[in-house]
Design a protein around this motif. Sequence first.
Motif, PDB file in Angstrom:
ATOM      1  N   ALA A   3       0.810  -1.215   0.000  1.00  0.00           N
ATOM      2  CA  ALA A   3       0.000   0.000   0.000  1.00  0.00           C
ATOM      3  C   ALA A   3       0.841   1.261   0.000  1.00  0.00           C
ATOM      4  O   ALA A   3       0.371   2.325  -0.404  1.00  0.00           O
ATOM      5  N   THR A   4       2.085   1.185   0.462  1.00  0.00           N
ATOM      6  CA  THR A   4       2.925   2.375   0.617  1.00  0.00           C
ATOM      7  C   THR A   4       4.285   2.156  -0.041  1.00  0.00           C
ATOM      8  O   THR A   4       4.678   1.016  -0.335  1.00  0.00           O
TER       9      THR A   4
ATOM     10  N   ASP B  98       4.509   3.455   8.886  1.00  0.00           N
ATOM     11  CA  ASP B  98       3.533   2.589   8.230  1.00  0.00           C
ATOM     12  C   ASP B  98       3.849   1.106   8.375  1.00  0.00           C
ATOM     13  O   ASP B  98       3.235   0.270   7.724  1.00  0.00           O
TER      14      ASP B  98
ATOM     15  N   ALA C  82      -2.798   5.604  -0.354  1.00  0.00           N
ATOM     16  CA  ALA C  82      -2.968   5.136   1.015  1.00  0.00           C
ATOM     17  C   ALA C  82      -2.841   6.303   1.985  1.00  0.00           C
ATOM     18  O   ALA C  82      -2.101   7.263   1.720  1.00  0.00           O
TER      19      ALA C  82
ATOM     20  N   THR D  62      -2.645   6.902   6.383  1.00  0.00           N
ATOM     21  CA  THR D  62      -2.652   6.337   7.734  1.00  0.00           C
ATOM     22  C   THR D  62      -2.577   7.466   8.759  1.00  0.00           C
ATOM     23  O   THR D  62      -2.049   8.538   8.474  1.00  0.00           O
TER      24      THR D  62
ATOM     25  N   SER E 258      -6.144   3.347   8.860  1.00  0.00           N
ATOM     26  CA  SER E 258      -5.612   3.293   7.502  1.00  0.00           C
ATOM     27  C   SER E 258      -6.729   3.207   6.472  1.00  0.00           C
ATOM     28  O   SER E 258      -7.794   2.631   6.735  1.00  0.00           O
TER      29      SER E 258
ATOM     30  N   HIS F 134      -6.818   2.487   2.111  1.00  0.00           N
ATOM     31  CA  HIS F 134      -6.050   2.150   0.915  1.00  0.00           C
ATOM     32  C   HIS F 134      -7.029   1.966  -0.233  1.00  0.00           C
ATOM     33  O   HIS F 134      -8.017   1.223  -0.091  1.00  0.00           O
TER      34      HIS F 134
END
Length: 318
Positions: A31-32, A50, A82, A84, A98, A100
Motif C-alpha cells: 500500500a505504501t 507505516d 494510502a 494512515t 488506515s 487504501h
Amino acid sequence: MNQIKTTLLLLLIVPLCSYGQTTWRFLNLPATPLQAAASGHASVLSGEEDAFLSNPAFAPTLRSGTLTTSYTRYVADIDMGALTYSAELPFAGMVGFSVHYINYGSMPETDESGNKTGTFSASDLVAGVTGGYSIADTLSIGVSVKFVSSYIGVYNSSGMVTDAGIYHQWNQLGLFTGLILRNAGYQFDGYSKREKLPTTLNLQVGKSLKYLPVTLGLELNDIGQVEEDDFKIINLLIVSGKISLSPTLTVYASSHLGRREELKTSGGFDLSGINFGASLAAKAFSMQYSYANLGLFEGVHRFGVSFNLESITGQVRD
C-alpha cells in the motif's frame, strides 16, 4: 491504444480480484512506498510509521498524531493511494487507522458480438484500524480489522478481514522474528458467490549487523503453499535489507524471489522483480520513495510523505 490499455487492465484486474476461487488478491499488494521497497517484510521496516500495515505488532511503536499519505501511478494508468493516522486513545493505547484505495479507471463495455455499448469502471477500497500491546520490551502483539469493498462495473463484493501479528527481538544478538496471519475473515457479498479469501501465514526472521548500520531480512511468504504438489521453496522467499546511511536517511532493497522468476525476461543479469526505496526524515516530516521493476510491464514509482501533527503544533505554539 484503447484495446491495448483494456487488455493490460484485464490482465491485472483478473489476478488481483480472483485467482481460481480466491478473491481480493489486491489485499496482498503493497500500500505504501516502503512496503513496496521491502516487499512487505515488516521487520525490516521497524521504526517507520507505516510498518503496522505489514505487521500489526508494530502498533505500540507508533507516534501519536502522525499522518502519512502516499500515491502510486501503477501500470496501465491504475491509480493507488494510502492514508494512515496514529493516535493514542484512552483504554486502547496507540491505534493506527488506515485507508487504501485502487482505481482501475474506465474500460470499454461491449456486447457478445464485440460492439461497444458503453464504459465501466473498477475500484477497490480497504479501511482498517490496528491496535497492539507490548508484552515486554522485546515482545509485542497486534491485530488489524479491515473493511473491504470491491467494484467491477455493476458488480460488487464486500466483507471484513483480520490481520494478527507477533514480533520478538533478541537485542543482544541483533536478531528478530515475526509471525503474521493476513486476510482471515468473512465475505458478505461475492461477485457470484462467496469466494476463498487470500489468507496467508508469513514467517519472518532478520539480523541487524553489530558493526554496520545494516539490517537483513528473510521471509517465508504464505507458508501454507508447502502442502501444494508443485511447491518450491523459492516461490515463498522474500529477501530484504536496509542501510541507515545517516540518522535521517535509510535505503531499502528487496525481492520476492518467486515473483522475480516470473518477471525475468532473460537468462542473464536482470533487475526484474527487484525493489528499491528510501526514507528521508527532517524534524517532523519525512519523505518516502520506492521503485519496483516489473519487467515487461514497466517500472512502478511510489511516493509518500508523513508528518507529525503534534510536533508541528508544538513548534507553532513555541
